[in-house]
Structure formats: C-alpha cells, structure tokens
Write a protein that holds these residues in place. Structure first.
Motif, PDB file in Angstrom:
ATOM      1  N   ARG A 101      45.573  27.183  44.446  1.00  0.00           N
ATOM      2  CA  ARG A 101      46.163  27.983  45.512  1.00  0.00           C
ATOM      3  C   ARG A 101      47.967  27.839  45.064  1.00  0.00           C
ATOM      4  O   ARG A 101      48.583  29.130  45.483  1.00  0.00           O
ATOM      5  N   ASN A 144      39.111  28.988  48.899  1.00  0.00           N
ATOM      6  CA  ASN A 144      40.483  27.278  48.280  1.00  0.00           C
ATOM      7  C   ASN A 144      41.152  26.925  49.273  1.00  0.00           C
ATOM      8  O   ASN A 144      41.091  26.091  49.439  1.00  0.00           O
ATOM      9  N   ASN A 145      40.955  28.049  50.637  1.00  0.00           N
ATOM     10  CA  ASN A 145      42.000  27.591  52.049  1.00  0.00           C
ATOM     11  C   ASN A 145      40.951  26.650  52.689  1.00  0.00           C
ATOM     12  O   ASN A 145      41.320  26.443  53.618  1.00  0.00           O
TER      13      ASN A 145
END
Lengths: 279, 404
Positions: free
Chosen positions: A115, A86-87
């Motif tokens: 997130r 996700n990051n």
C-alpha cells in the motif's frame, strides 16, 4: 447488539466454463454484520471456496451484487479490486503462504509495503505488536522457512491484520495443523475478533471448529441450506435457525409440512449434531 | 516503486545460483562485445592514423597532362603513347596558398616539389625522392623537426635532411656531404644537416628534404611547385573538401586520401560490419538467456506472485517486479562485463607485442561505445523480462492459493 451490516450479498450466481457451463452457486443471499465470527461449512464441491473467493474480491460473480465495507465490489475493475483487497481484507490460507524470501516481520509488513512502501516507525511498532500478539516476537527476524507450520500460520495471521482490515477471510486456517496448533490458532482468531472487532469468515470442513464460531452458514450444492446462530453456551443443540427466508430447508418446512420433510429435517439435524461429520 | 524494487532485489538475492549464472552469461557477452569492439576500433584507428597521420589528406596538383595520341596517318588508327609526364608545375601556387590560408577546415598547407633521382656515395647508388619544402609548413604534416635522430632541422642553401635507413645504407651521418643526381642527370653536392625517422621504412629509405627554392632549380621547375599538400581537421571530410577545391581551382587536379585508399576503407568497413554482426548475435544470446531464466523464475515464484496479488498487488506492479529484475541483471551484468572487457583488452595489449616489444596497436576504449553497450545490455535485460512479466501478470491468484 444492533450491528451495522458490513457485507451484503444479493442473488449471487457463479458459473464456470465457457462451453460446458456449470453453475456452482445458485443465487445466494446473505448479510454479515460488523464483528461477526462466521464459519462456512459444507462438503467438497458445495461452493464454499467459490463463495470465499467472491467475498475475497479475487473473483467476480456471474450474476448478483456484493457490497462490502460500503463498496459495491462487483462494480470495481481489477486494479480497484486489488486496492480494495489491500485495504479491507485480510487473508489466512490453509497453506500459510508466507513469502520464503522474507523474514517473519517482513512478511507482516507486506500488506503495508504494497500500500505505502517502506514501513515507518509507526508500522514497525504495529508489526512488532502483532507478532507479539501471535506470540512470535522473538522470531521476527527469522526467515519464514525457519518457522514451524503453526508458527508460519500465526505469522500469516499477524500479516493479515497489518493494514487493520475490517474483514478477515480464512480458508481452512487450521487444516494443515496438528490439534494443539489448531487450538492455538483458533484461540488467536477468537481473541483478535474480540479485540479488533474484525469480521471473521472461516471456511472449514471441521465441525468442531465451526461449532465454536458464532454463526454457521452451511452450503450444499451451491445453496445455503442452513444459517444458524449459536445459542447461549454455544452448545450445538442450542443452535437456532436464523430467519427462515434464508433457508431452503426451512422454506420447505414452512411450505409443506409433510412427514417426509420433517423426517429429513430431523435426520439432517441429528447428523449435524455429531462432531465427527465428514464428507 | 519501492515495493517492487524490494521484492525484485530479494528474489534475485535469494535465487543466488540462478542469478550468478545468468550474470556470468551477461558479463561474458558484454565483455566479448567490449573487447572485440575496442580491439577492432583500435586496429582501425591505428590503420587510419598510419594512413592519414603524417601524410597529406588532400593534394592539389597541376592538371594531368593527358596521353597524346599520335596519328601517323588517317588510315593508321591508333598508336597511343601513354607516358603522362606531369611536365607542368603549379605556377599559381602562391595564389592558391594565400587563398587557402584562412580556411578553417585546413590544418596544414605545404607546397612541395617532388622529383626522383639518386644518392651516390662511392660505388653505391640509391634511388631517392626529392622533396622540396618550406620546413615550417612541412613540419605541420610530417613533424620532421621533432623526428630528427641526428643533427639539426635546417634546409637552407645546400643543406638537406636524409632518412635514417638511407643514411645507414650509405653510411652517412649529420655533417657529411652527399652527391645527389636528378633523373635528368643534373647533380650537385649537398651537406647533410640532419637525419630523420618518420616511422615509415619506405620514406626513411627514399626521402630527401631540401628547400623549395633549391629543389626548384635542381629539378628545373623554376618557381612552380608540384603539389600543395593539405591536412584537414576532419579526416573523413576529405572527399567533400577535395570537391570544393576542385570547384574553386578548376585548372588543378585534387586527390583525397579517401579516394586513393578506397580499398583500405572498404576493408575497414566490412570489418566493422562483421564485428557488428558478431556483437548483435552476442546480444541476442544474452537476451534469450535472461528471458529463459526469468521465465523459469516466474514459474518458481508463482506461489509468491499469487499471494502478493491476493494481498492487493495489481497486475502492473507484479509485472514491474520482473522488469526490474531484467533491468538489474542487464545493468549489473553490463557494468561488470564492461570492466572485464576493458581488463581483457589491457591484458591483450600487454601480452601480444611486436618482436620489438611494442604493443601491436593501441586498443581504443571509446566511452561512447561503452555507453551504448551499457544501454543495449540494460534494455536487452528489460526486453527479455517482458514476456515473463506478462506471464506473471496473467497468473491467477485463486489457483495458487487453493493448490498450495
């Protein structure tokens, strides 16, 4: 540019199957520096999709170590991998994979939603800016099902950039598009690479697309057989082979300088220089 | 949780037809449950009210006079005379009443003399039951004063109160006099001060209220009473209270309404259980319905789940998306089902009536029952979502991504 290394793969093996074991990757080593625009080519079954899944933190190697963005992802658990994806990673797939239930801009929000939950002013502005960058600002409130194939793929690219990831992975991003849309999408990827200094790793069959990247990793039967960097002008003839220790063929060339090996190398180079390379 | 809710709601919203179908299923299930429960609850409440509403819950009487065996000779074994005359009254009733006075569990205490006899007018001869009472105390149980249809509530001296049907039968009205005769042949003329309607034909046909003292002399009871009639606050504690009174006053017989109506209570109990069984299977059907719809939905949405996972949604959160869908289906279905169920029972009350045009019985809408129904339907929804949620969590994003 003396770039810092962002991705480092060491001795990566991948075996499928419990009873009948098939090793797909046979101990790959590679490094990718910040801002690189790389393509991975190779025939079907060469292991390039497997490699992309490993780099995409969707799967784990059977053996070996992958370090990405200062994290050893081979040591993370499932939830940590999900958070890592996700990051740090953006995905663009052959089939756009937008969520049909959501509008274009909602699809772009998705990585942020996952997130941090609801988008605030700052994220709304970013999503609008990204849609504008891919030229679809006016379609932002359309359901993704109302867009054309090329438009969907561009929304998917905007989405992959939402969380500002340092690495973007693309699996046949133009594989499903006509020539004109392909060009548009590719130009967009290039533009983003230059603008955001994002690493791009593109898996493709298309020699033409590969030829326009900065570096080509060629996989055959689970080995990296070539690691080439574009020369000036990015002409295929000017491609130079990278450090020989990466390269199986190079290693063989160095070891036994036989007529046969030279012929083999020349033949494969000749074959490769043709744009209409199909497997 | 915001993200999971957002996706769950959108999935439900975009799958309109499926969502509506399963909602309809849940609504019907819950509505049936509420309707059935309210109907049966109302019916039972009504039956119990009729049984315990205007009647004593516990009765204290003199000890039964046992049947006496009369032995003719030693060899002649048995010749049992089975008349059980309650020939003794409660002589210490005043003490008992005084001691019961402060009891928090009792809501009415009414000493009563009963006896049988006839009301006579001209050629007509009606069997009656004498009820000697203290009017204010008897009112606590029978509410005679407020149920008068004619005349005034007074039982002093030779004044008596008659039931409506008895008065009609003998063509009497308030102010008339009537001849009453006891089973032992004693008779006197009484003045009818009022006519009551206790809402029960049997009582209206036979009961004649008079003062305790007048009944005592008429029935030759002296100062004894036949029974002390009690009402209690918690009607279902009648057995315990009867037991307690039995211990406190060993020389008396104590009867509770629960003992004398055991058959009725057993019937109500089995009715309740069968209604519970029906409700249980309705819930099972609803749960299976939600479960299968969500299972299909997981398959339909596997592409979306794969992409959400690739973008970093972990297994737990993907599962939660489906749990929330189950919860929403259960909760929304339950709310609408409860509304429809209440509506259905109101329609039933308004359409199905006695020949006289009164509702058959009041339909009880119990908020606790509704709350329980809501909780059951909602948790059934979430329970039904468990397996689909687990399947969705297991889904491998790689497969979805590569196969389009």
């Amino acid at each position: 540019m003396a770039n810092q290394t962002i991705i480092r793969g060491e001795n990566i093996h991948k075996t499928y199957g419990d009873v009948v074991k098939t090793e797909v990757l046979h101990g790959l080593d590679f490094k990718v520096d910040a801002g690189e625009f790389i393509s991975i080519i190779g025939p079907s079954g060469s292991g390039k999709s497997t490699l992309l899944n490993l780099l995409g933190a969707l799967d784990r190697p059977t053996e070996g170590r992958i370090e990405m963005a200062d994290k050893v992802i081979t040591e993370l658990n499932d939830d940590e991998l999900a958070a890592f994806r996700n990051n740090n990673l953006g995905f663009v797939f052959q089939f756009h994979h937008l969520l049909p239930e959501f509008t274009a801009i909602e699809n772009v929000f998705m990585p942020h939603w996952i997130r941090n939950g609801a988008a605030k002013k700052e994220q709304i502005e970013r999503a609008e800016y990204l849609l504008d960058t891919v030229g679809l600002f006016e379609y932002k409130d359309n359901l993704s099902t109302q867009l054309s194939g090329g438009q969907k793929q561009r929304v998917a690219i905007a989405r992959s950039l939402m969380n500002n990831p340092p690495i973007l992975l693309a699996d046949e991003p133009t594989g499903n598009l006509d020539t004109e849309s392909s060009e548009q999408v590719f130009d967009l990827l290039r533009k983003i690479n230059e603008e955001f200094d994002t690493i791009f790793i593109i898996v493709t069959h298309d020699r033409h697309i590969a030829g326009r990247t900065d570096r080509i990793l060629e996989l055959i039967d689970g080995n990296i057989v070539r690691d080439m960097k574009a020369g000036s002008g990015k002409e295929v003839d000017n491609w130079e082979l990278l450090a020989p220790d990466y390269c199986l063929l190079c290693r063989e060339q160095q070891g036994e300088d036989t007529v046969l090996n030279r012929e083999l190398a020349r033949a494969s180079q000749a074959l490769f220089s043709k744009n209409n390379y199909h497997d | 949780m915001w993200f999971e809710w957002k996706v769950a709601v959108r999935f439900l919203y975009t799958g309109k037809l499926q969502t509506l179908l399963i909602l309809a299923g849940i609504i019907i299930g819950v509505a049936v449950q509420i309707f059935l429960g309210s109907l049966i609850g109302g019916l039972q409440q009504d039956l119990i009210n009729q049984t315990v509403g205007s009647s004593p819950h516990v009765m204290l009487m003199a000890e039964d006079a046992l049947p006496r065996a009369i032995r003719i000779s030693d060899s002649d074994l048995s010749r049992t005379v089975t008349f059980t005359v309650r020939d003794k009254g409660l002589s210490n009733w005043q003490n008992i009443v005084n001691s019961l006075e402060g009891d928090q569990e009792l809501t009415a205490i009414s000493p009563t003399i009963t006896g049988s006899g006839f009301a006579i007018r001209g050629q007509k001869n009606q069997p009656i039951v004498f009820r000697g009472i203290q009017l204010d105390r008897a009112d606590d149980i029978y509410k005679i004063s407020s149920r008068l249809v004619e005349g005034e509530a007074s039982v002093g001296g030779n004044n008596v109160l008659l039931g409506r049907e008895l008065a009609e039968e003998l063509n009497l009205s308030a102010g008339d006099t009537v001849q009453l005769r006891t089973g032992e042949g004693i008779q006197d003329r009484f003045r009818i001060s009022g006519i009551f309607n206790l809402g029960n034909q049997d009582l209206n046909e036979s009961w004649v209220f008079m003062s305790l003292s007048r009944a005592g002399t008429l029935l030759n009871q002296g100062s004894d009473v036949s029974t002390i009639e009690l009402q209690i606050a918690d009607v279902f504690a009648s057995n315990q209270i009867a037991e307690r009174l039995r211990e406190a006053w060993p020389a008396t017989t104590v009867e509770s309404w629960q003992q004398s109506n055991e058959d009725l209570l057993t019937a109500l109990q089995s009715q309740s259980s069968s209604s519970l069984v029906i409700q249980f299977f309705v819930i099972v059907a609803v749960t299976l319905g939600i479960s299968s719809v969500l299972a299909v939905s997981v398959v339909q949405k596997s592409r979306q789940i794969g992409i959400l996972k690739a973008m970093g949604t972990n297994r737990k959160r993907v599962g939660r998306i489906f749990l929330i869908q189950g919860f929403l289906l259960g909760a929304i279905g339950a709310i609408l089902g409860i509304i429809s169920g209440i509506g259905l029972s109101q329609i039933f009350v308004n359409l199905v009536r006695t020949p006289a045009g009164d509702p058959l019985f009041p339909v009880e809408v119990d908020p606790i029952f509704i709350g329980i129904s809501f909780l059951i339907a909602t948790s059934a929804g979430m329970l039904a979502a468990l397996i689909p949620a687990r399947n969705s969590a297991k889904l491998d994003p790689i497969e979805v991504i590569q196969n389009g």
